[in-house]
Design a protein around this motif. Sequence first.
Motif, mmCIF file in Angstrom:
data_model
loop_
_atom_site.group_PDB
_atom_site.id
_atom_site.type_symbol
_atom_site.label_atom_id
_atom_site.label_comp_id
_atom_site.label_asym_id
_atom_site.label_seq_id
_atom_site.Cartn_x
_atom_site.Cartn_y
_atom_site.Cartn_z
ATOM 1 N N THR A 16 0.745 -1.229 0.015
ATOM 2 C CA THR A 16 -0.136 -0.070 0.048
ATOM 3 C C THR A 16 0.867 1.312 0.094
ATOM 4 O OG1 THR A 16 -0.145 -0.268 2.523
ATOM 5 C CG2 THR A 16 -2.132 -1.202 1.231
ATOM 6 N N THR A 17 1.910 0.970 -0.118
ATOM 7 C CA THR A 17 3.134 2.312 0.142
ATOM 8 C C THR A 17 2.900 3.173 1.159
ATOM 9 O OG1 THR A 17 2.810 2.528 -2.518
ATOM 10 C CG2 THR A 17 4.282 4.105 -1.406
ATOM 11 N N PRO A 18 2.962 2.610 2.390
ATOM 12 C CA PRO A 18 2.506 3.319 3.475
ATOM 13 C C PRO A 18 3.719 4.404 4.108
ATOM 14 C CG PRO A 18 3.576 1.199 4.175
ATOM 15 C CD PRO A 18 3.527 1.152 2.746
ATOM 16 N N LEU A 19 3.388 5.707 3.964
ATOM 17 C CA LEU A 19 4.064 6.767 4.309
ATOM 18 C C LEU A 19 3.636 7.700 5.209
ATOM 19 C CD1 LEU A 19 4.807 7.758 0.655
ATOM 20 C CD2 LEU A 19 6.377 6.797 2.222
ATOM 21 N N TYR A 20 4.353 8.605 5.665
ATOM 22 C CA TYR A 20 3.950 9.411 6.799
ATOM 23 C C TYR A 20 3.423 10.582 6.273
ATOM 24 C CZ TYR A 20 6.638 6.336 9.773
ATOM 25 O OH TYR A 20 7.051 5.252 10.446
ATOM 26 N N PRO A 21 1.987 11.284 5.991
ATOM 27 C CA PRO A 21 1.578 12.309 5.404
ATOM 28 C C PRO A 21 2.290 13.716 5.948
ATOM 29 C CG PRO A 21 -0.129 11.430 6.640
ATOM 30 C CD PRO A 21 1.104 10.412 6.831
ATOM 31 N N ASP A 22 2.620 13.850 7.303
ATOM 32 C CA ASP A 22 3.104 14.744 7.836
ATOM 33 C C ASP A 22 4.602 15.154 7.690
ATOM 34 O OD1 ASP A 22 0.349 15.361 9.074
ATOM 35 O OD2 ASP A 22 0.816 13.912 10.693
ATOM 36 N N LEU A 23 5.293 14.249 7.424
ATOM 37 C CA LEU A 23 6.765 14.684 6.987
ATOM 38 C C LEU A 23 6.966 15.112 5.604
ATOM 39 C CD1 LEU A 23 8.519 11.470 8.753
ATOM 40 C CD2 LEU A 23 8.059 13.856 9.721
ATOM 41 N N SER A 24 7.854 15.999 5.499
ATOM 42 C CA SER A 24 8.301 16.409 4.086
ATOM 43 C C SER A 24 9.141 15.198 3.291
ATOM 44 C CB SER A 24 9.142 17.652 4.050
ATOM 45 O OG SER A 24 10.401 17.586 4.427
ATOM 46 N N VAL A 53 12.178 14.974 2.248
ATOM 47 C CA VAL A 53 13.378 14.898 2.450
ATOM 48 C C VAL A 53 13.364 14.561 3.982
ATOM 49 C CG1 VAL A 53 13.829 17.405 2.954
ATOM 50 C CG2 VAL A 53 15.693 16.237 2.516
ATOM 51 N N GLU A 54 12.679 14.890 4.839
ATOM 52 C CA GLU A 54 12.705 14.537 6.083
ATOM 53 C C GLU A 54 12.469 13.187 6.203
ATOM 54 O OE1 GLU A 54 10.742 18.489 8.696
ATOM 55 O OE2 GLU A 54 9.398 16.816 8.018
ATOM 56 N N TYR A 55 11.465 12.412 5.432
ATOM 57 C CA TYR A 55 11.135 11.092 5.428
ATOM 58 C C TYR A 55 12.422 10.420 5.135
ATOM 59 C CZ TYR A 55 9.175 6.730 4.219
ATOM 60 O OH TYR A 55 8.772 5.536 4.358
ATOM 61 N N LEU A 56 12.929 10.760 3.805
ATOM 62 C CA LEU A 56 14.122 9.943 3.483
ATOM 63 C C LEU A 56 15.254 10.068 4.381
ATOM 64 C CD1 LEU A 56 14.033 10.727 -0.375
ATOM 65 C CD2 LEU A 56 13.201 8.845 0.687
ATOM 66 N N LEU A 116 11.152 17.818 -2.996
ATOM 67 C CA LEU A 116 11.703 17.611 -1.661
ATOM 68 C C LEU A 116 11.048 17.975 -0.490
ATOM 69 C CD1 LEU A 116 15.487 17.536 -2.699
ATOM 70 C CD2 LEU A 116 14.073 15.672 -1.986
ATOM 71 N N GLY A 117 10.797 19.450 -0.722
ATOM 72 C CA GLY A 117 10.017 20.208 0.693
ATOM 73 C C GLY A 117 8.865 20.009 0.904
ATOM 74 N N LYS A 118 8.058 19.324 -0.030
ATOM 75 C CA LYS A 118 6.723 19.058 0.143
ATOM 76 C C LYS A 118 6.274 18.026 1.204
ATOM 77 C CE LYS A 118 4.525 20.759 -4.120
ATOM 78 N NZ LYS A 118 3.696 20.400 -5.242
ATOM 79 N N ASP A 119 5.238 18.223 1.916
ATOM 80 C CA ASP A 119 4.715 17.245 2.790
ATOM 81 C C ASP A 119 4.279 16.087 1.866
ATOM 82 O OD1 ASP A 119 5.156 18.583 4.919
ATOM 83 O OD2 ASP A 119 3.128 19.134 5.466
ATOM 84 N N PHE A 163 3.683 10.193 -7.324
ATOM 85 C CA PHE A 163 4.973 10.649 -6.525
ATOM 86 C C PHE A 163 5.107 10.142 -5.083
ATOM 87 C CE2 PHE A 163 4.838 14.767 -8.988
ATOM 88 C CZ PHE A 163 6.510 14.549 -9.199
ATOM 89 N N ARG A 164 4.021 9.535 -4.570
ATOM 90 C CA ARG A 164 4.270 8.819 -3.533
ATOM 91 C C ARG A 164 4.774 7.472 -3.581
ATOM 92 N NH1 ARG A 164 -1.483 9.313 -0.007
ATOM 93 N NH2 ARG A 164 -1.840 11.393 -1.218
ATOM 94 N N GLN A 165 4.276 6.870 -4.859
ATOM 95 C CA GLN A 165 5.008 5.745 -5.151
ATOM 96 C C GLN A 165 6.355 5.830 -5.481
ATOM 97 O OE1 GLN A 165 2.667 3.291 -5.241
ATOM 98 N NE2 GLN A 165 4.016 1.558 -5.523
ATOM 99 N N ARG A 166 6.768 6.923 -6.130
ATOM 100 C CA ARG A 166 8.255 7.071 -6.274
ATOM 101 C C ARG A 166 8.809 7.382 -4.939
ATOM 102 N NH1 ARG A 166 9.084 11.303 -10.951
ATOM 103 N NH2 ARG A 166 7.104 11.294 -12.050
ATOM 104 N N VAL A 167 8.289 7.735 -3.927
ATOM 105 C CA VAL A 167 9.077 8.094 -2.627
ATOM 106 C C VAL A 167 9.124 6.918 -1.902
ATOM 107 C CG1 VAL A 167 8.808 9.140 -0.393
ATOM 108 C CG2 VAL A 167 8.057 10.508 -2.198
ATOM 109 N N GLY A 168 8.171 5.867 -2.156
ATOM 110 C CA GLY A 168 8.190 4.592 -1.496
ATOM 111 C C GLY A 168 9.292 3.878 -2.204
ATOM 112 N N LEU A 169 9.511 4.063 -3.355
ATOM 113 C CA LEU A 169 10.571 3.541 -4.082
ATOM 114 C C LEU A 169 11.823 3.952 -3.678
ATOM 115 C CD1 LEU A 169 9.648 2.746 -7.788
ATOM 116 C CD2 LEU A 169 10.507 1.090 -6.397
ATOM 117 N N ALA A 170 11.998 5.242 -3.619
ATOM 118 C CA ALA A 170 13.220 6.096 -3.145
ATOM 119 C C ALA A 170 13.659 5.480 -1.848
ATOM 120 C CB ALA A 170 13.153 7.445 -2.966
#
Lengths: 236, 311
Positions: free
Chosen positions: B82-90, B92-95, B126-129, B137-144
């Motif tokens: 499900t590509t779980p991520l934290y919506p409140d982090l940007s 770059v913060e997440y990575l 990068l700076g976006k939440d 893009f979320r999927q790409r963040v998950g891959l990153a």
Amino acid sequence: MTNILHILRKELRVYFNSPVAYVFLMAYLLVAGWLFSSGLFLRGEATVAPFIDVSPLLFLFFIPAITMRLLSEELGRGTFEILATLPVRDGEIVLGKFLSAGALFLCSLICTLIFPFGISLAGELDGGQTFASYLGVFFLGMSYISMGLFASSLTRREILAFIVGFLFMMIFFLVGKFTQFMPDRLAALADFAGMDSHLNNISRGVIDTRDLVYFVTLIAFFLHLTVYSLESRRWR
Amino acid sequence: MIDVTELTKKYGTEPAVDGVSFSIRRGEVVGFLGPNGAGKTTTMRMLTGFLPPTSGRAMVADHDVLTNSLDVRRRVGYLPETTPLYPDLSVVEYLQFIGALRGLAGSALASGVDRAVDACGLGDVLGKDIGELSKGFRQRVGLAQAILHDPDLLILDEPTSGLDPSQVVEVRELVSALGKEKTVILSTHILSEVQAVCSRVIIISRGRIVADGSLADLRQRHTGGGVLNVEIRAPEEAVRRKFSALTGVTAVRTRPLGDSVHAEIDSRNDLREAVFRLAVSEGWTLLELRQSIIDLESIFLQLTSKQSGPS
């Protein structure tokens, strides 16, 4: 060890990037401020005791609000699956989360230091006793947080985590209050198990290691339960 | 890289994965293919150490996933379904958070994040939440997140589910690029995805492996001869009679097509040569000779439906 700090930092980011921390601090300080100041001039006494006395009840509502999301959110969103497949131990996750809620709680407590400072300008405040009271309230809050964290590990629903955490806290809040209706031996046990007697000892200014050990044990117990609860996915 | 023997996971008494064995070499890009609920996710969760197997053993990079879980987790990059991520982090913060927990620090962390951001094209957000990002893009963040620490093995659970067609293409290209230097396992229930990116496919149905091999292997093993389409200038009656007499033919259908005849020949083996020789010896003019390959779709359906009886 560094993993704990990374998790602590991330949790604080989540608290402060979202409105959670600000709303919590504002609501808590409003209520605490009102409770502290409402009878101040009637009493005509330089003490923070009214605020300290009502804290166990006040935290009963405020602490679950900050602990409910700690693990339920990760479980519900599925982010726990990523967290659990990183090279991080469950214990480190739990400690990081515990400390993050503790840090937010400490923030709120530090903000209330304006009460003793303000009052000390107007009258003679017993500094030692005030310090001890704050120490007691701090330990009380940290114990509540450990219970809330455990509740949060049990469910992916935050509302449920709130209520279950609230119930755990209420048990320890209430059990020492009904000792007069109990047979002697049970009363002694309840007195020891409940938070009241220990908190009263400390806030009177008597810092006894037994009371501190009580709180530390309580915290360690619930943190352990939390780790077990997370690990239980492995044998379910 | 991966060695799995008799891996079984039961939820209650119901086995979700039932005695699965396979091994994957370094550098392979393997597709786990199967209908929803076939046991793909459960298998992947066991490989990443998120769930313990009920029985059997899984070794990843020579470490047992159960007893050496931390070592396995260090070497694996994982993107859950499900590509779980934290919506409140940007972003770059997440990575940085994930990188730090991966044990990266200082310049290693910075370069890891840079590389992942470049590879996944995240430079502009990068700076976006994360909560504000689109699904693609979320999927790409998950891959990153999964490739930050330059893992040997990437496990991607349905990396393209829920994306629009152009995003699907982007993610596939990204996975193909990653597959050049890493071992990749990805699960999907979409066949074209396997065709697009995988060198090998493992088809899972009801917790069991029903096929395992390269795409060409699978075609060969499961199609037999398939259907041969022939267009020929000859009397229809003669065509039917002569073709039916060839060895391996199971059915011949003919229909007139202008002044020629179109014939479809079902057979067990490749008949192209025999048909050509027959046409030459009879003096017929061969206009078209085309072996239609049974596509993966039908192999897949055939394999996953034949398990429906008691096994």
